[in-house]
Structures are given as structure tokens and as C-alpha cells.
Scaffold this active site. Structure first.
Site, PDB file in Angstrom:
ATOM      1  CD  GLU A 199      -3.179  -0.906   2.027  1.00 21.71           C
ATOM      2  OE1 GLU A 199      -3.231   0.094   2.751  1.00 21.71           O
ATOM      3  OE2 GLU A 199      -4.070  -1.781   1.990  1.00 21.71           O
ATOM      4  CD  GLU A 240      -3.258  -5.492   4.170  1.00 24.07           C
ATOM      5  OE1 GLU A 240      -4.178  -4.770   4.618  1.00 24.07           O
ATOM      6  OE2 GLU A 240      -2.074  -5.149   4.106  1.00 24.07           O
TER       7      GLU A 240
END
Ligand code: GAL
Length: 939
Positions: free
Chosen positions: A439, A514
Site C-alpha cells: 500500500e 489483504e
């Protein structure tokens, strides 16, 4: 000719054998764990005086070598510092405060606490004369963070990252045949992550001794290619020569199977590398009837690399490895040893209840076993390289791992970290994928992300071409990083259209790095924002996030997706989303911070595991809710489940694949039973019973403990008079232990601000306003005379060392917050004279038997507030003009004993982690609580 008697002959042989063994031992490698007996003290982030004057010297450690100053100096007096063993996390020892870092679980350490952000560690190490000629180094598995290391006052280096292992060669600085001083200054003022990271030397430290010709650390690389039942092994080794030998050496590579039998061996004579050069040598071996490493049977082999010089072994280096094949397919997902395997993973940080990041090795096994028990087969080290013991546990227990570096970038800071992680971890069969980022919102969807990923990916392949590379991506699917990364790492269904991305990049395999990020509090079934309670029924947590069930169904239904990693396996400190203070841990875990399961564990166990599951929720203690409707859920992998309340059927329902079942049931106390059927046959049931009041304490050794180990995880609960676990109990429990020590306590309550550890408080109080008067005679007073008030002048100021008085009397003061009789107060005197007599508040005090420069001060000598200290001493003589004379009289150490260990249960459970003493046959843990029958556990 002299005839030697048989007895003498035997003695001679024994002597020669001992010499030989000694010589052999000397030339081979030693790796000695040096976790025990360190001294610790806090320094200070910017107040140099409180940082013991470190880095203030006219010459300091960067000016001239060997000038480590303050605690970095070899002879710094650390007698008054706290004694401790590693691993150590000073953050977890601190209380909580709303002003502290949200990411770091509101522990009062780190940048807002300059007096709790620098930790000094000192250790004495004896190195025998016989080690002279060997290469001596110190190996650190990881320090949080920005550590500086000194050896005998010599600066060795700085390691910024809190997650890298590193090593320093100290050979040149060693005092052979005597004592050496290893010093570490850790600076945890800066955060590397947005989650709890601990503080200090929280991983192992080793002293390593090798021959000048040796395998470098992490210097082997074993790969295998499997054809039918044969494995072709390539064993690379990097050998360094830090000595003057020139000529040939023999490299012997032997593969041992798990029973210790040699199954392949090869040897080769090569030219030794030049002085201080490293050379790479490659050998090929064949293992017939190779047993493959698998998550079900994690079979390991061991490569033993020996270096021989003139026929004598000079180094032996062991590399555990596994033989296995991994493959990603853009259509069909992931394959282990040729068989498709859906990745059923969790993300995890590295902290645990009660102990923060300072996990004993046993806890790594405990946690991986808990995850396996849930049916999980994969673990993502989010978002940093793990401790080596985690990977060891994954290798041995059969858990696949995504190993992740901390920060994306293309310069030395980033690539060197990545390189060290890969070189350290590339022999672990559990590691199946490298993650080079997570991210990175600034670059995910743009050209900078493309450039960085291309470099990191190519760089990774250059060090290990046998594993693919991924990045966890949360925005900009179809562009930027996601358009070039080898394995697409999708972070969350809600962040983009996964199918659309896949349709555009048909040749790119993918997995959910995720998913989830759902909220649940263990044992809570009604959300109550005022109490920061999140109900444990699996539900969509936020508009763009999905429940665990929705997430799993999505991934389970798409063969092209290799699997998914839920956020997270365990709760962790920090990120208490959706709340903030006073919640201090996350709500995301399938398990709480202790590893107690929330109900979602049983959802995953149903669809991830191999055994039949029926789990009915909630508990059935709802006094006051009689007649009101309660949501009853069943997690199961049976075909049908029938629910009964007090033997009366509430209906039988068919289970949908990857689903769960729900009933609305009007509460009546009694027995709620779910019965699971497979092929029409009842196969198992689960029961929730209304319990009576809490009566008994119960202590149980958790079954995931490592058998016969010194560290043990104990579950604390209370039962009613029938022995039923009481799920609503929140009693406060007191603990005591004999034959061991308690390492930490926890209970999984995200809002608990109770102490994690109960350790003696150690306070160091300086002696201030030191003044002096000359004495006319060297006969030191045995009783305190009254000195003339106006003769005092600042001590040591303008001292004429060539014309000193026969003796001096010094007067200083120190402050005591209280004068409790339970305090242990000591004065650690530092020599300001040849002989000395010491008076505290007018009374003469005597040195202790163990240390002639330590004075125990008991409470009848002391008083609250200001205390006076007189030291009468004959002066030290300056020998050389440049001698630096000590003017510091020493320090007062106050130890306030900790209160007794205690913890409240949270919804029926607490956890206590204990460690048996090395020499104890058994440890006895006792638990008591008001109104409850006590319990004890012997082991
Ligand atoms: C993700 C992130 C994780 C964690 C999680 C919480 O975006 O990668 O580290 O913060 O969110 O939902």
C-alpha cells in the site's frame, strides 16, 4: 628407554585427546547465544546530560576510533543499572496514555517521551586467550531501532531498521583472555510502521567465533529441482578469507535427512579467496527418493558445509532446507509440489499479549500452531522481515510465508534491506513469495511505482530466482505497480474491480494480500460504541469492506486467485480502528492478542480445515433477557445443522458451501445445542449452557505449547460449581510463582489499560551540589565532625592536582520521593579518592560485602526529601598531565518492588506467560481471587 606406566599412558592419552578436541573446537565455528545478563538504562533523546553525556566528548566516537563516550566507554560504571535478559521490549513495560502514539498502542514510549525513547544496553563478555587468531563477531537478529553498537569503546556501526539482522566483526578490538564490553544504544523515537513495533533489543544476540576462512553469515543458498523422486540440489556457498593463508581448501557439502543420515555428499578442492575477499562456490548433489516439504508433512533436510584446510576441518556451517516445488499459474492459482493449493492465509504483526515484541521462541511456535489449528496454511509477515525464529517455526510446522521488506525504493537504504532479507531467508522452504511493498499510496497507481517495482523485482530475482515477487496494492488496480508486478497482490475487494484487472492482465497470477479488516471483540455479541465493543458476528465492517465470509467466498470461487490473506490472524497493539483511546489494540484479528479465538475462527476452521466443525454462538448467559430474541449463528461444515433450545428443536437448516446458519431464538436459560449432520447422520454437536455463578479458578497449559519447554502459556478462567466455564466473568486474578518467573499477562480486551508486566521500578538519583573542604590530615573521620559552614566550595573546581590537601571532605545531596521501608536503596560510589568514609544524614554507612564500592542505605538512615551525603577521602593523584580525573561521586539507586502480578479476566479468559527457572524441576503458578476457589498449576 623410559617405560611409561599404563596409568600414566592413559592420562597422557586423555591429555592429548583434550588438546586435540580443544584445537579442533578452536578452529571450528561457535555460535553462542548471549541473551543473558545485560545491564539496561534509559538515556535521553536530546538532553545529553540525561543521556550520560554521550557524544559530547572533545573527542567522541566519530572523531577518533575507540573514543566511545558516556556509556559507550569501555569502563563506564553500569553497576546501578537494571539487570535483564533478552529479548527485551521496553515499550510494553510502560503505562498507557492518551497522549502516546495511536499506532503504537498508546504506550508511553517513543518520540513523545524523550526519556523513554533511548535505551542503553551493556554486557560484559569474557573471551579466552585461546580465541586469539579466530574471527570474533557479534550478531544481532534485530533491534528496534536506529542502533549504535560499541565494543570496548570502539564504534562498530549504525543499523537504522528495526527489522534487519546485522553483524559486526570485533576481532581487532578484543581483549583476549579478559573482559570485553558490548554496548548498544537503541533509539526508538521514530516509528517505521503504523502498528506497534516495541523498543529495544527484542530479538536474539549471538557471539560468533570462526576460523579466518569461513562461510559468511547467510552465506549458503540451497535450491532443488525435482524430477520424479529425485532432487537435484544446487548448493552455493560464499567463503571469505580474513587470514593470510594462500593455497587450496576443500569444500565438503553433505546433505542429511531428518533422521540425521547422510543422503548425498560431494567435495571439491578450490583455491582459497584472497585476503578479505569472498568467493562463491557451487556444488551439485543428488538426493534420491527425496521426501518433499509440505504443509502437512514439513520434512526438512540439512546441508552441512565443511571447509578443510590441509585436511583439517576449519569451519562447519549448517543450513536447514526443504525440497519442494512452488508454482503460480495465472489460470489455476498456486501449486505446491505439483498439487493445487488454495492459500488460506492471515496477515500478522509480531507482538503478543503481555510481552510486546519480545517473544521467546516458544511463542512463535504457539502462534503458528494456533493459526494452523484454524486451518490456515499461509502467513504474511506484514509489513517487515520477521525474526528468524518465526520462519523456523513455519518451516518446522508447515506454514507458507510471504516475506516482506519494509520500504519501497531503489537506493541503498531500500535495496540493501531487501537483499539482506532475501539472503537471510532464501533457504526456508516455508517462504514462497517475496513482497517488496505494501500500500504505497504515493506510487501505487503511477509511473514512479512502475519504475520502483521494476527495479525491486529485477533486483530480487538476481538474489533468488526461485520465488515470485508481489506487492500489496490497495488502489489503482490496472495501473502503476499492478501493471508490472509479477504476482498481483489485491488489498481488499472494495478497493477496485479484481475481475476487471484480471481480464486485462490475463497472464498475471494474483492473490488477496489483504482482505477482511473486520471488527470483533472476543466474547461480545452486542456492539456498544460507548464501551468500544464490537460484536463478534461476522459482518461488513465499513461500506467498502466485506465480511470474512464475503471475502472467502469471493476468493474460493475464483480458481485464478491463488488464495487470500485475512487482516489479521491475531489482534495487535495499535490501530484500534474503529475506535481510538482508550482502545489500545486492534479489533481485526480472528483471534485476540492472546490467541483466544473469536467466533470467526470457527467460520474459517469450517471451510479451511479438514475436520468436521460445529460451533454455536453466542454463549448462553443472558440473565435479564428472558423472552427476548437473540441471534444464534452456527459455523459448521456439516451438510445440515439442527438447533435445540432445552431439547426443543428450533429447526434444521441446510448449510450452504462457505456459509453459516442463523436462527432467532427467544432466550430462556438452559442448553443451546447445535447438532451437525453429514449424509443424514449426526456427527457432532456443540453446546452453550447457562452457567451458575463463578466459583473456581482454573489454570490450564495451552495445548499449543512447545512440549517440555521452559516458557509456557497458561489459560486462566473461572468455572461454576459444576465446572462449566463462565463466559461473562471479569474477576481480577492475582498470580504468584515459584521456580520461575512471569513474563507477561493479557486478556484480549482492547480497552484494558492494566499493566502488561509487573517489574520492580528502578530509579537512579544523582548526587547534586557537590562541595568540598580540605582536611588537614589523611586520617579519615569515623564520626562526622561539624564542618565550618562557610568553608564549602564547589568540589574539584580549580583543583591544583600538584598541591592537593592530605584529604578532602565532600558534601552532596540527593532527593528521595518517599522513604518506604520496602524500597531497596543503594549508593554506588565511584572513586573520588583512594580511601573513603561515607556518612548519610550524619550516620556512617559501611560498604557491602559483595562490592566494596556499594553502600546499602536502609530506611532508618534515610528520609523523605533532601538527604545529605558526606564523603571523606584521600585524593587520587594525577600521574600524567592529561589524565582525566573522576569527579563523579556515584549514584543512588532506588528499587521499589513491583506489586503482585494481577489481571482481570475478559469475558471469561486471561493469559499468563511464565518461564521456568533453568535449574528448577518444576514451576508452580498460583492464582487467587476474591470470592473464588484458588488454583495452582505445576509443571
Ligand atoms: C491496510 C494496511 C494494514 C492495516 C489495515 C487495517 O490498508 O495495509 O497495514 O493498516 O489496512 O485495515
Amino acid at each position: 628407554m623410559k617405560i611409561i606406566s599404563p596409568k600414566r599412558l592413559i592420562l597422557c592419552i586423555v591429555f592429548l585427546m583434550t588438546c586435540f578436541a580443544f584445537a579442533q573446537n578452536k578452529s571450528e565455528r561457535d555460535l553462542i547465544l548471549i541473551d543473558k545478563d545485560w545491564r539496561f538504562s534509559f538515556g535521553h533523546l536530546y538532553d545529553t546530560e540525561k543521556d550520560y553525556g554521550h557524544a559530547t566528548g572533545y573527542f567522541s566516537y566519530l572523531t577518533k576510533t575507540g573514543f566511545g563516550d558516556g556509556p559507550a566507554a569501555k569502563d563506564f560504571d553500569d553497576r546501578a543499572w537494571r539487570k535483564l535478559d533478552l529479548p527485551h521490549d521496553w515499550a510494553v513495560e510502560q503505562p498507557f496514555s492518551e497522549k502516546a502514539s495511536y499506532s503504537h498502542g498508546f504506550k508511553m514510549a517513543g518520540k513523545n517521551y524523550p526519556e523513554k525513547s533511548i535505551g542503553w544496553y551493556r554486557k560484559k563478555i569474557t573471551i579466552p586467550e585461546s580465541d586469539n587468531g579466530r574471527i570474533i563477531s557479534i550478531k544481532f537478529d534485530g533491534i528496534f531501532r536506529n542502533s549504535k553498537v560499541f565494543f570496548n569503546g570502539y564504534f562498530l556501526g549504525t543499523e537504522e531498521s528495526g527489522y534487519n539482522g546485522f553483524e559486526y566483526d570485533v576481532t581487532a578490538y578484543v581483549n583476549y583472555g579478559g573482559e570485553n564490553t558490548l554496548v548498544v544504544r537503541a533509539d526508538a523515537s521514530m516509528e517505521e510502521g503504523w502498528f506497534y513495533e516495541g523498543a529495544g533489543i527484542y530479538r536474539h544476540v549471538y557471539l560468533q567465533k570462526t576460523n579466518p576462512i569461513h562461510v559468511i553469515s547467510n552465506g549458503t543458498y540451497v535450491t532443488s529441482e525435482i524430477k520424479n523422486t529425485t532432487a537435484a540440489i544446487t548448493a552455493e556457498v560464499n567463503i571469505e578469507n580474513k587470514g593470510n593463508y594462500k593455497g587450496s581448501i576443500e569444500i565438503v557439502q553433505t546433505v542429511f535427512d531428518s533422521s540425521g543420515k547422510s543422503v548425498a555428499a560431494v567435495s571439491e578442492n578450490v583455491v582459497v579467496p584472497d585476503f578479505y575477499k569472498i568467493a562463491n562456490y557451487i556444488s551439485k548433489l543428488t538426493v534420491n527418493n527425496a521426501l518433499l516439504w509440505d504443509i502437512e508433512s514439513p520434512i526438512l533436510y540439512r546441508l552441512s558445509t565443511q571447509i578443510k584446510q590441509n585436511g583439517k576441518i576449519v569451519d562447519s556451517y549448517e543450513t536447514p532446507f526443504g525440497i519442494r516445488a512452488i508454482r503460480f499459474d495465472a489460470e489455476k492459482g498456486f501449486f505446491l509440489n505439483g498439487k493445487p493449493l488454495k492459500l488460506k492465509g492471515t496477515n500478522n504483526h509480531q507482538d503478543h499479549a503481555g510481552i510486546g515484541t519480545a517473544l521467546p521462541d516458544e511463542l512463535q511456535y504457539f502462534r503458528i500452531k494456533k493459526l494452523k489449528e484454524m486451518g490456515s496454511n499461509a502467513y504474511r509477515c506484514s509489513h517487515h522481515p520477521p525474526t528468524p525464529e518465526l520462519l523456523k517455526a513455519c518451516d518446522e510446522l508447515g506454514m507458507l510465508v510471504i516475506d516482506e521488506t519494509r520500504l519501497m525504493g531503489i537506493n541503498d537504504y531500500h535495496l540493501n534491506d531487501l537483499k539482506r532479507m532475501i539472503e537471510r531467508d532464501r533457504n526456508h522452504p516455508s517462504v514462497f513469495c517475496w513482497s517488496v511493498g505494501n500500500e504505497e499510496w504515493n506510487i501505487e497507481g503511477n509511473i514512479v511505482g512502475v519504475h520502483i517495482t521494476e527495479v525491486m523485482q529485477g533486483f530480487t530475482k538476481g538474489i533468488d530466482s526461485t520465488r515470485p515477487v508481489t506487492v500489496g496494492i490497495s488502489s489503482g488496480f490496472k495501473s502503476g505497480i499492478s501493471s508490472v508486478v509479477e504476482i498481483m497482490g489485491y488489498n481488499y475487494l472494495g478497493n477496485g474491480d479484481i475481475d476487471a484487472h484480471r481480464n486485462q492482465f490475463k497472464n498475471q497470477p494474483g492473490m488477496g494480500t489483504e482482505e477482511g479488516s473486520t471488527f470483533a471483540t472476543r466474547g461480545v455479541y452486542f456492539t456498544d460504541d460507548a464501551k468500544h465493543y464490537q460484536s463478534a458476528y461476522d459482518k461488513k465492517p465499513r461500506p467498502t469492506f466485506y465480511s470474512i465470509e464475503e471475502g472467502w467466498k469471493f476468493y474460493a470461487e475464483r480458481p485464478y486467485l491463488a488464495g487470500v490473506f485475512f487482516w489479521t490472524g491475531f489482534d495487535y497493539r495499535g490501530e484500534p480502528t474503529p475506535y481510538g483511546w482508550p482502545s489500545v489494540t486492534s479489533y481485526f484479528g480472528m483471534m485476540d492478542v492472546c490467541g483466544f479465538p473469536k467466533d470467526n475462527v470457527f467460520y474459517l476452521k469450517s471451510w479451511w480445515g479438514n475436520s468436521p466443525v460445529v460451533h454455536v454462538m453466542p454463549h448462553w448467559n443472558w440473565s435479564g433477557m428472558e423472552g427476548k430474541e437473540i441471534d444464534v449463528w452456527v459455523h459448521s461444515n456439516c451438510d445440515e445443522v439442527e438447533l435445540f433450545l432445552n431439547k426443543k428443536s428450533c429447526g434444521k437448516k441446510k448449510m450452504e458451501q462457505n456459509g453459516h446458519l442463523e436462527w432467532k431464538v427467544k432466550y430462556a436459560p438452559g442448553t443451546l445445542e447445535a447438532i451437525g449432520y453429514k449424509n443424514g447422520k449426526k456427527i457432532l454437536s456443540d453446546i452453550q449452557k447457562t452457567t451458575g455463578n463463578a466459583e473456581n479458578l482454573k489454570l490450564t497449559l495451552d495445548k499449543e505449547n512447545v512440549p517440555n519447554s521452559k516458557v509456557m502459556v497458561v489459560t486462566v478462567e473461572v468455572t461454576d460449581k459444576k465446572g462449566l466455564h463462565v463466559p461473562t466473568s471479569n474477576n481480577e486474578i492475582n498470580f504468584s510463582i515459584e521456580g520461575g518467573k512471569i513474563l507477561g499477562v493479557g486478556n484480549g480486551d482492547p480497552t484494558s489499560l492494566e499493566k502488561d508486566q509487573f517489574i520492580d521500578e528502578l530509579l537512579l538519583v544523582p548526587i547534586t551540589n557537590l562541595e568540598e573542604q580540605k582536611l588537614a590530615s589523611a586520617d579519615l573521620p569515623q564520626q562526622l565532625p561539624s564542618y565550618s559552614e562557610n568553608e564549602w566550595k564547589i568540589a574539584f573546581k580549580d583543583r591544583d592536582y600538584k598541591n592537593q590537601a592530605p584529604a578532602y571532605v565532600y558534601l552532596g545531596e540527593f532527593d528521595l520521593k518517599n522513604n518506604a521501608a520496602t524500597n531497596v536503596v543503594s549508593f554506588f560510589y565511584k572513586k573520588i579518592g583512594v580511601n573513603a568514609t561515607v556518612f548519610v544524614n550524619g550516620k556512617k554507612v559501611e560498604p557491602s560485602a559483595e562490592d566494596s564500592q556499594k553502600y546499602m542505605l536502609n530506611s532508618n538512615v534515610l528520609k523523605e526529601g533532601k538527604n545529605s551525603i558526606y564523603i571523606a577521602a584521600t585524593p587520587l593523584q594525577k600521574i600524567k598531565d592529561w589524565d582525566v580525573m573522576n569527579t563523579d561521586p556515584g549514584i543512588i539507586q532506588i528499587i521499589t518492588p513491583a506489586e503482585l502480578w494481577k489481571r482481570k479476566l475478559f469475558n471469561g479468559y486471561a493469559q499468563i506467560i511464565i518461564q521456568k527457572d533453568e535449574t528448577a524441576n518444576e514451576a508452580v503458578l498460583s492464582a487467587t481471587a476474591k470470592g473464588l476457589r484458588s488454583a495452582s498449576l505445576r509443571n
